[in-house]
Scaffold this active site. Structure first.
Site, mmCIF file in Angstrom:
data_model
loop_
_atom_site.group_PDB
_atom_site.id
_atom_site.type_symbol
_atom_site.label_atom_id
_atom_site.label_comp_id
_atom_site.label_asym_id
_atom_site.label_seq_id
_atom_site.Cartn_x
_atom_site.Cartn_y
_atom_site.Cartn_z
ATOM 1 N N LYS A 1 -25.030 54.199 31.131
ATOM 2 C CA LYS A 1 -26.045 54.655 31.676
ATOM 3 C C LYS A 1 -27.332 54.904 30.986
ATOM 4 O O LYS A 1 -28.431 54.816 31.217
ATOM 5 C CB LYS A 1 -25.704 56.113 32.286
ATOM 6 C CG LYS A 1 -24.626 56.085 33.290
ATOM 7 C CD LYS A 1 -24.343 57.334 34.005
ATOM 8 C CE LYS A 1 -23.263 57.119 35.165
ATOM 9 N NZ LYS A 1 -22.698 58.500 35.646
ATOM 10 N N VAL A 2 -26.812 54.802 29.546
ATOM 11 C CA VAL A 2 -28.061 55.064 28.390
ATOM 12 C C VAL A 2 -27.674 53.624 27.535
ATOM 13 O O VAL A 2 -26.338 53.742 27.110
ATOM 14 C CB VAL A 2 -27.965 56.331 27.806
ATOM 15 C CG1 VAL A 2 -29.152 56.322 26.590
ATOM 16 C CG2 VAL A 2 -28.550 57.345 28.773
#
Lengths: 305, 305, 305, 305
Positions: free
Chosen positions: D276-277
């Site tokens: 997600k990052v």
């Protein structure tokens, strides 16, 4: 009960910290608390009958607060300091030519240990900085008179021999602001003092600190306090305020929580039941890291004086 | 890396705390941490080459932990204690016939102040309990020999004269478990000691505690520690462990946070960089109120010994 | 005001969790809160005129609480559930043959990413578990009737097709305990439902949940609630209780703080001002990780029923 | 590894917020994090290939952040917003002529309930403000076209009919900044929408939000995010970023803790394991109340643009 309408915080380019603080008062929660605490600190300072006690706990100098604390002393924002030994030790470490470094809380501690670098959350201290501190500490200790002293007398003497215009100890010595550290023996400086005392007729009389602190308390008309963190400094000041008629002003800044009953996270409100804070006192609790609040608050007060 | 499948926690009626702990190991987060910490405490106790240090900070007796701490001493779960003065003071307050009361954190502190009741979060202490404590403290102080003592020697002497089978001080005296309290002067007992010392040739040599504690550390093959809260007790034990080759086992239970760099909330992992905890040590951090974890953990260990 | 003397917590080998809870009532702080909350939960259950609402937020199944939540449904400890989509998703992930694994919060997230393992603090989920979940989700969605449904109707239908005795969804279906999830679209199941809806005339009418929930609220004589975490589930239940005359019983377990004004950390006390909790309600706030409190609490209640 | 020496924070009278931020970078802990986050926000804004997502959770308008959020939209500091329904509701409440008031967290909630004043920690809302909000909401809802809409389309339509230059909804409409609120039904506005839908052929298709949000995500070269609090907004943005190759920039400001596994307190670092990052992303976690950090940060960025 009458309540005031909230105006909401407003900002603009190139505003000063004081302008920011004054609009933050229109906000809520911690935003407003910090703005009100700045006003309260200013009010304490303007109250000539009030002696301001500063409680120092936690890693303030590894957090970058050294200059701000020194400025508070130099600008008469504080009249009496109670601190853990750590803050004195890290002040001397900087004086000794040692230094703190920018790191990260995500570094590998085993690797750091191999590299002989000690971590304080995101701040780092390499081994050679400790060596510089120890050399300076032993050098200064030789200058200190061999006699039974309170921690306050001892730290005042240390300040006499610290030749560093940036030093908190030095500034307090020059401004004659007493520094009490009832638990300083539990610190890097405490260890150096203990080593020194093995071969020198030298010791610290902690009970004497009580006598000296109580004297200050009894001679004071009103007491105000700014608590940066809790621990022994908070408890020691509160113990004194209980002998007086309680604090008239109190600001507490800490991330600690009250639910487990420890003194560090205890609300200022709770201290009212003990008579450590006056029932009519002005007080504010700020649930935040000191390093975030103090620069904003003190830069604001600095602009007003 | 190889990971084990999580089975999920299971419960049934009338299960023992030990059965609960063993299924809690199948859970995650704090649930599992407490179960693993119980195993780790048991392992420390079974390791004959390990000296177990217990760090006591915060309001443990106002939290109801007095019997559990005494049982830990009586059952040889701990070999050396470092504590704040508060825990000794509240132990003596109970011995004196004073007591702690169930209250609430939502009580009106101004009213409590008028009623002369002091609040520690949700626990209350009425004024007469303090008077009983003070009377007992002065009585015992008269029995203590007038000589220069470390806090450890002083508390050992106090234990000799405490006639209360429920007392932590008494249990430690009987089991010869040394209790260090480098900052005890900053406590109710410290104030009583100071008052006593005004008229008696009596004082506490805190530097001597360093010598005695260091001796214990050097004579120890392995060090283990259970930290209940942080503060001076944690820092003092960690300072000793750094002189040794670091803690081999460490359990920390605290609600304090690490982000502001204070020692109380610092992770055990951080202490590895300092050499205060061995790189190969077994350790667990538990982010919880001690009063919730300790009864479950110790009742589990008690069932296994 | 009259206060009761604190007896201190006592423990002995092989005591049951219920015996531990009853002595924990003699302690203070969180220790006592958990014991009182267990009594309060029992009281809610014994009150036939009370509908018990369970709010589920946070990572309860990655925390190991799946069986305990299912048991609460099977043993009639709860009458209506409001949950985030995550709890349903992780319940289905376990049903699908996927699993959660024991890891550590100190693992290297970049390495985990390379290994296609997702971390939830100290719990791990490998990629293939997500694939199993997705396959099961799509399979079940095919069985669900194509019609406009509330999240509650949708989850009830899902429960019909979940063939797993350990499943929370299944247990709720069998016991006809409605499960509302107003924000479930923001979850792994929500994404699967969205994908399914791309090719199927299918959608969720969230407004309909309001109608169904309000109906339950109006037909209820008294409302009780157990909030495990906050978020949408807490807010949704509180919104319903405001339409009623407020909750008569409330237990909140969360590590979130109130100081920033968010609903998740807001005290139950605050809800009294809103009329969401009756002024005469019995309520307790527990500042703890749910995974530590729930197993102890429910094992205690289970023994009493 | 190479580390930089810490210079310590310095202050002077009448300094600007930007000057304060630049010296705060010389400090440690949260002090430095906020200074670095300000640089990171500036960098995101300067990166033309980056779409900036703003996640809004918690009581931001009761906290006084309304103008700042509007300025961020007007000055192109944000390109897409995901929010809880509460922030929209309180924005409309202010537009309606209702208002928030300065109170205190120590007020008596039973008395406030009698006075029909609702408390959000230290901020108060009197009943008549809610009535004004409800009247405005019903008025605007009548203007909105009766059709199946995503929350984003619905809020865009609302913005069209909000005649208030201070409104966040209005500013977003004018700047064509989409506002997603996947859980808005669980809010005061959600309740009004539900009431309106009882007599109007009107509903919200939350699944459609996924389609619209995904489209924005896929058309974006780089994603950056500023998370003010967690909850559904954080999770929804992170879910989108996982479909992309993860966030390139992320700033999270929250007081929530990670130890219980909930998404709100989960570290940005953890999101790297999920993809997600990005593993190479620039990110900062700030453990603070948003109301304290946002005014300082945005006033700094405002001065630099």
């Amino acid at each position: 009960m009458k309540f005031n309408r909230m105006k909401q915080v407003d900002i603009r380019p190139n505003m000063t910290t004081n302008e920011l603080l004054s609009t933050m008062k229109n906000g809520g929660f911690t935003c407003r608390k910090v703005a009100l605490a700045t006003d309260l600190l200013e009010q304490m300072i303007q109250d000539d009958a009030c002696t301001i006690f500063l409680g120092l706990a936690g890693a303030l100098i590894p957090g970058g607060m050294r200059n701000i604390l020194r400025i508070m002393i130099e600008k008469n924002m504080v009249n009496c300091i109670v601190t853990t030994g750590a803050n004195i030790s890290h002040d001397l470490l900087e004086t000794s030519g040692g230094s703190h470094y920018h790191g990260s809380e995500h570094l590998n501690d085993k690797k750091l240990n191999e590299m002989q670098i000690s971590r304080i959350f995101s701040t780092l201290i390499p081994y050679d900085s400790f060596l510089k501190f120890e050399a300076l500490a032993q050098k200064i200790l030789k200058s200190v008179p061999d006699q039974r002293m309170s921690s306050q007398e001892f730290l005042f003497e240390l300040g006499r021999y610290v030749d560093d215009p940036k030093s908190i100890l030095r500034a307090a010595f020059l401004k004659k602001v007493p520094i009490f550290s009832p638990s300083f023996v539990d610190s890097m400086l405490g260890v150096q003092t203990w080593l020194f005392a093995q071969t020198n007729p030298f010791y610290i009389d902690i009970l004497k600190d009580h006598s000296e602190f109580t004297k200050i308390v009894y001679e004071t008309e009103r007491m105000g306090a700014l608590f940066l963190g809790g621990g022994v400094p908070k408890h020691f000041i509160m113990n004194g305020s209980q002998l007086h008629n309680g604090l008239s002003y109190a600001i507490q800044i800490t991330m600690d929580r009250p639910e487990h009953g420890g003194v560090s996270g205890a609300s200022v409100k709770e201290a009212i039941s003990w008579g450590k804070v006056e029932t009519k006192a002005k007080w504010i609790d700020i649930p935040s890291d000191v390093t975030l609040v103090l620069p904003l608050m003190v830069s604001g007060v600095l602009s007003r004086l």
